[in-house]
Design a protein around this motif. Structure first.
Motif, mmCIF file in Angstrom:
data_model
loop_
_atom_site.group_PDB
_atom_site.id
_atom_site.type_symbol
_atom_site.label_atom_id
_atom_site.label_comp_id
_atom_site.label_asym_id
_atom_site.label_seq_id
_atom_site.Cartn_x
_atom_site.Cartn_y
_atom_site.Cartn_z
ATOM 1 N N GLU A 47 0.849 -1.059 0.004
ATOM 2 C CA GLU A 47 -0.035 -0.080 -0.078
ATOM 3 C C GLU A 47 0.965 1.297 -0.256
ATOM 4 O O GLU A 47 0.583 2.048 -0.703
ATOM 5 N N GLN A 48 1.896 1.240 0.628
ATOM 6 C CA GLN A 48 2.868 2.305 0.789
ATOM 7 C C GLN A 48 3.672 2.814 -0.480
ATOM 8 O O GLN A 48 4.115 3.613 -0.778
ATOM 9 N N MET A 49 3.714 1.471 -1.345
ATOM 10 C CA MET A 49 4.401 1.661 -2.605
ATOM 11 C C MET A 49 3.375 1.981 -3.555
ATOM 12 O O MET A 49 3.708 1.765 -4.985
ATOM 13 N N SER A 50 2.088 2.321 -3.187
ATOM 14 C CA SER A 50 1.189 2.574 -4.401
ATOM 15 C C SER A 50 0.798 1.469 -5.196
ATOM 16 O O SER A 50 0.293 1.567 -6.200
ATOM 17 N N VAL A 51 0.656 0.507 -4.575
ATOM 18 C CA VAL A 51 0.255 -0.917 -5.263
ATOM 19 C C VAL A 51 -1.450 -0.997 -4.726
ATOM 20 O O VAL A 51 -1.352 -0.883 -3.737
ATOM 21 N N TYR A 52 -2.124 -1.330 -5.930
ATOM 22 C CA TYR A 52 -3.673 -1.353 -5.649
ATOM 23 C C TYR A 52 -4.130 -2.830 -5.548
ATOM 24 O O TYR A 52 -5.095 -2.926 -4.832
ATOM 25 N N SER A 53 -3.491 -3.909 -5.970
ATOM 26 C CA SER A 53 -3.879 -5.324 -5.995
ATOM 27 C C SER A 53 -2.667 -6.033 -5.982
ATOM 28 O O SER A 53 -1.726 -5.835 -6.626
ATOM 29 N N ALA A 54 -3.066 -7.129 -5.515
ATOM 30 C CA ALA A 54 -1.768 -8.353 -5.558
ATOM 31 C C ALA A 54 -2.493 -9.782 -5.756
ATOM 32 O O ALA A 54 -3.321 -9.777 -5.069
ATOM 33 N N THR A 55 -2.176 -10.302 -6.688
ATOM 34 C CA THR A 55 -2.476 -11.680 -7.030
ATOM 35 C C THR A 55 -1.789 -12.674 -6.545
ATOM 36 O O THR A 55 -0.568 -12.756 -6.290
ATOM 37 N N THR A 56 -2.381 -13.920 -5.815
ATOM 38 C CA THR A 56 -1.650 -14.950 -5.381
ATOM 39 C C THR A 56 -1.775 -16.430 -6.299
ATOM 40 O O THR A 56 -2.143 -16.225 -7.224
ATOM 41 N N CYS A 57 -1.143 -17.419 -5.674
ATOM 42 C CA CYS A 57 -1.377 -18.729 -6.480
ATOM 43 C C CYS A 57 -2.391 -19.575 -5.731
ATOM 44 O O CYS A 57 -2.578 -20.881 -5.913
ATOM 45 N N LEU A 58 -3.077 -19.020 -4.822
ATOM 46 C CA LEU A 58 -4.332 -19.841 -4.111
ATOM 47 C C LEU A 58 -5.366 -19.893 -5.043
ATOM 48 O O LEU A 58 -6.041 -18.994 -5.743
ATOM 49 N N PRO A 59 -5.862 -21.358 -5.138
ATOM 50 C CA PRO A 59 -6.995 -21.398 -5.889
ATOM 51 C C PRO A 59 -8.454 -20.782 -5.665
ATOM 52 O O PRO A 59 -8.403 -20.923 -4.222
ATOM 53 N N GLY A 60 -9.250 -20.256 -6.511
ATOM 54 C CA GLY A 60 -10.627 -19.982 -6.011
ATOM 55 C C GLY A 60 -11.039 -18.899 -6.641
ATOM 56 O O GLY A 60 -10.434 -18.191 -7.421
ATOM 57 N N LEU A 61 -12.206 -18.229 -6.632
ATOM 58 C CA LEU A 61 -12.907 -17.253 -7.356
ATOM 59 C C LEU A 61 -12.793 -16.127 -6.159
ATOM 60 O O LEU A 61 -12.585 -16.413 -4.837
ATOM 61 N N ASN A 62 -13.173 -14.918 -6.789
ATOM 62 C CA ASN A 62 -13.009 -13.871 -5.946
ATOM 63 C C ASN A 62 -14.392 -13.119 -5.656
ATOM 64 O O ASN A 62 -15.192 -12.754 -6.706
ATOM 65 N N ASN A 63 -14.669 -12.594 -4.468
ATOM 66 C CA ASN A 63 -15.902 -11.751 -4.342
ATOM 67 C C ASN A 63 -15.667 -10.450 -3.984
ATOM 68 O O ASN A 63 -14.396 -10.214 -3.657
ATOM 69 N N SER A 64 -16.709 -9.369 -3.700
ATOM 70 C CA SER A 64 -16.311 -8.170 -3.339
ATOM 71 C C SER A 64 -15.824 -8.196 -1.982
ATOM 72 O O SER A 64 -15.288 -7.194 -1.770
ATOM 73 N N GLU A 65 -15.654 -9.151 -1.279
ATOM 74 C CA GLU A 65 -14.974 -9.114 0.121
ATOM 75 C C GLU A 65 -13.666 -9.386 0.006
ATOM 76 O O GLU A 65 -12.970 -9.371 1.207
ATOM 77 N N CYS A 66 -13.166 -9.660 -0.773
ATOM 78 C CA CYS A 66 -11.868 -10.455 -0.961
ATOM 79 C C CYS A 66 -10.655 -9.221 -0.838
ATOM 80 O O CYS A 66 -11.168 -8.344 -1.534
ATOM 81 N N PRO A 67 -9.961 -9.700 -0.191
ATOM 82 C CA PRO A 67 -8.826 -8.407 0.349
ATOM 83 C C PRO A 67 -8.162 -8.157 -1.243
ATOM 84 O O PRO A 67 -7.759 -9.173 -2.020
ATOM 85 N N ALA A 68 -7.803 -6.998 -1.509
ATOM 86 C CA ALA A 68 -7.417 -6.505 -2.567
ATOM 87 C C ALA A 68 -5.797 -7.069 -2.812
ATOM 88 O O ALA A 68 -5.241 -7.279 -4.160
ATOM 89 N N PHE A 69 -5.156 -7.302 -1.884
ATOM 90 C CA PHE A 69 -3.622 -8.093 -1.702
ATOM 91 C C PHE A 69 -3.883 -9.562 -1.676
ATOM 92 O O PHE A 69 -2.757 -10.002 -1.445
ATOM 93 N N GLY A 70 -4.881 -10.119 -1.863
ATOM 94 C CA GLY A 70 -4.983 -11.664 -1.705
ATOM 95 C C GLY A 70 -5.939 -12.153 -2.666
ATOM 96 O O GLY A 70 -6.656 -13.254 -2.254
ATOM 97 N N LEU A 71 -5.816 -11.642 -3.753
ATOM 98 C CA LEU A 71 -6.784 -12.118 -4.836
ATOM 99 C C LEU A 71 -6.134 -13.588 -5.255
ATOM 100 O O LEU A 71 -5.031 -13.915 -5.459
ATOM 101 N N LYS A 72 -7.315 -14.510 -5.795
ATOM 102 C CA LYS A 72 -7.164 -15.824 -5.786
ATOM 103 C C LYS A 72 -6.949 -15.984 -7.303
ATOM 104 O O LYS A 72 -7.476 -15.299 -8.029
ATOM 105 N N ARG A 73 -6.221 -17.105 -7.679
ATOM 106 C CA ARG A 73 -6.180 -17.425 -9.146
ATOM 107 C C ARG A 73 -6.346 -19.049 -9.568
ATOM 108 O O ARG A 73 -5.870 -19.768 -8.645
#
Length: 358
Positions: free
Chosen positions: A289-315
């Protein structure tokens, strides 16, 4: 046998219409697909999880098109996800690392389907114009037909026995990682290239051919600029493909160095990030967040809903090792439904079975 039974089970579920039921139930969630390299020679035999064949990738996109899954840009998808405006069963396509064959293979297929894509580009090897050392070492040991090799005089061989049986899994893995650790921690890039040349000679594998074919190389600066002109969105993936989980200064330097190179390639903000090797924890989120990053994707399987943390997106990590029915199960949200049911079952057992909790 397990894989065969899984394929049969998924095929039956497809015929029963359960995939379409799961598609409806998961309609408001975002699917993020992840790819890495695209085969030009024999890479899928070497690393089927890392590479995918051209025909397989094209078939994946044809299935997305056939069943009318909307494909969005990452920016658009995340905005609509947060504001509950996402179209049903939306998809984002991402590619990690930036292998040369993204330009040679993937870009044209994506453009033919008119699908947007985000490329998370790691930049150390973009500047060095040499193959990825670690992969080259592993590839040559996989490729060799020799059963025993003498590594006498090789600085990386920490074993007193100079003759190594590389048809022995334990011995082969030991010498591979001795070589990789020595090269990555104690050598410069020119020295690593000399190690690869020597190793190729010892193993009877043509290193120069690996280098010239670019099968294990990343894009050059000029090639990355060409991808940008083709409309591929390029974002952050660290400079050295490493993001410290316990050293804030080192982690932030990776973003700074990565962004510095990307600024030579693109003329738009680089505010989206992908954790290298899928290694992360929540302590890193304030740094991003301090580095002006808005989102981060992981390697965790799954779908994303509106409550998913922006820095813990699943793929979903796709590759040649995934058969078509497995891909369809992920695409339609059936595997997400199965994961949810499995979790609920496990939670129920833990709650009502005292011995299980122990």
């Amino acid at each position: 046998m397990k894989a065969v039974l899984k394929k049969i089970f998924l095929s039956v579920c497809w015929r029963l219409g359960l995939f379409h039921v799961s598609r409806y139930l998961m309609k408001d969630k975002l699917q993020i697909l992840c790819y890495h390299g695209f085969e030009t020679y024999d890479e899928t035999s070497f690393r089927p999880k890392l590479f995918i064949k051209k025909a397989t990738f094209n078939k994946r996109l044809e299935l997305i098109s056939k069943y009318r899954f909307p494909v969005l840009t990452l920016d658009d998808a995340l905005y609509k996800l947060r504001n509950n405006k996402l179209p049903r069963n939306a998809i984002v396509i991402t590619i990690d690392d930036g292998f040369y064959n993204v330009l040679g293979i993937a870009a044209d297929i994506l453009n033919a389907h008119k699908y947007p894509v985000t490329l998370y580009l790691t930049t150390y090897y973009v500047q060095k114009n040499s193959p990825i050392f670690r992969l080259v070492v592993q590839y040559m040991f996989w490729k060799t037909k020799k059963r025993e090799v003498s590594f006498g005089g090789c600085a990386w061989n920490k074993n007193e026995n100079m003759d190594v049986r590389i048809d022995n899994d334990k011995e082969r893995e030991r010498i591979i990682w001795d070589c990789i650790d020595y090269g990555e921690n104690e050598c410069s890039e020119p020295e690593r290239m000399r190690i690869c040349q020597l190793l190729g000679s010892l193993l009877g594998v043509n290193y120069q051919q690996i280098r010239d074919s670019q099968i294990l190389s990343l894009l050059t600066l000029d090639e990355a600029k060409l991808l940008d002109r083709k409309g591929i969105n390029i974002q952050l993936h660290t400079h050295r493909h490493y993001f410290s989980v316990d050293d804030e200064a080192k982690a932030k330097k990776e973003i700074v160095d990565n962004r510095k190179v990307l600024d030579e390639i693109v003329d738009y903000p680089t505010n989206h990030f992908c954790y290298p090797s899928g290694i992360w924890n929540k302590d890193q989120w304030p740094w991003l967040e301090q580095m002006s990053v808005y989102s981060a994707t992981t390697c965790l399987p799954g779908l994303n809903n509106s409550e998913c943390p922006a820095f813990g997106l699943k793929r979903f990590l796709d590759g040649e090792y995934i058969n078509e029915m497995e891909f369809m199960a992920e695409l339609f949200g059936f595997m997400e439904l199965a994961r949810a049911l499995r979790k609920k079952t496990k939670d129920f057992i833990i709650k009502w079975t005292p011995d299980f909790r122990q």
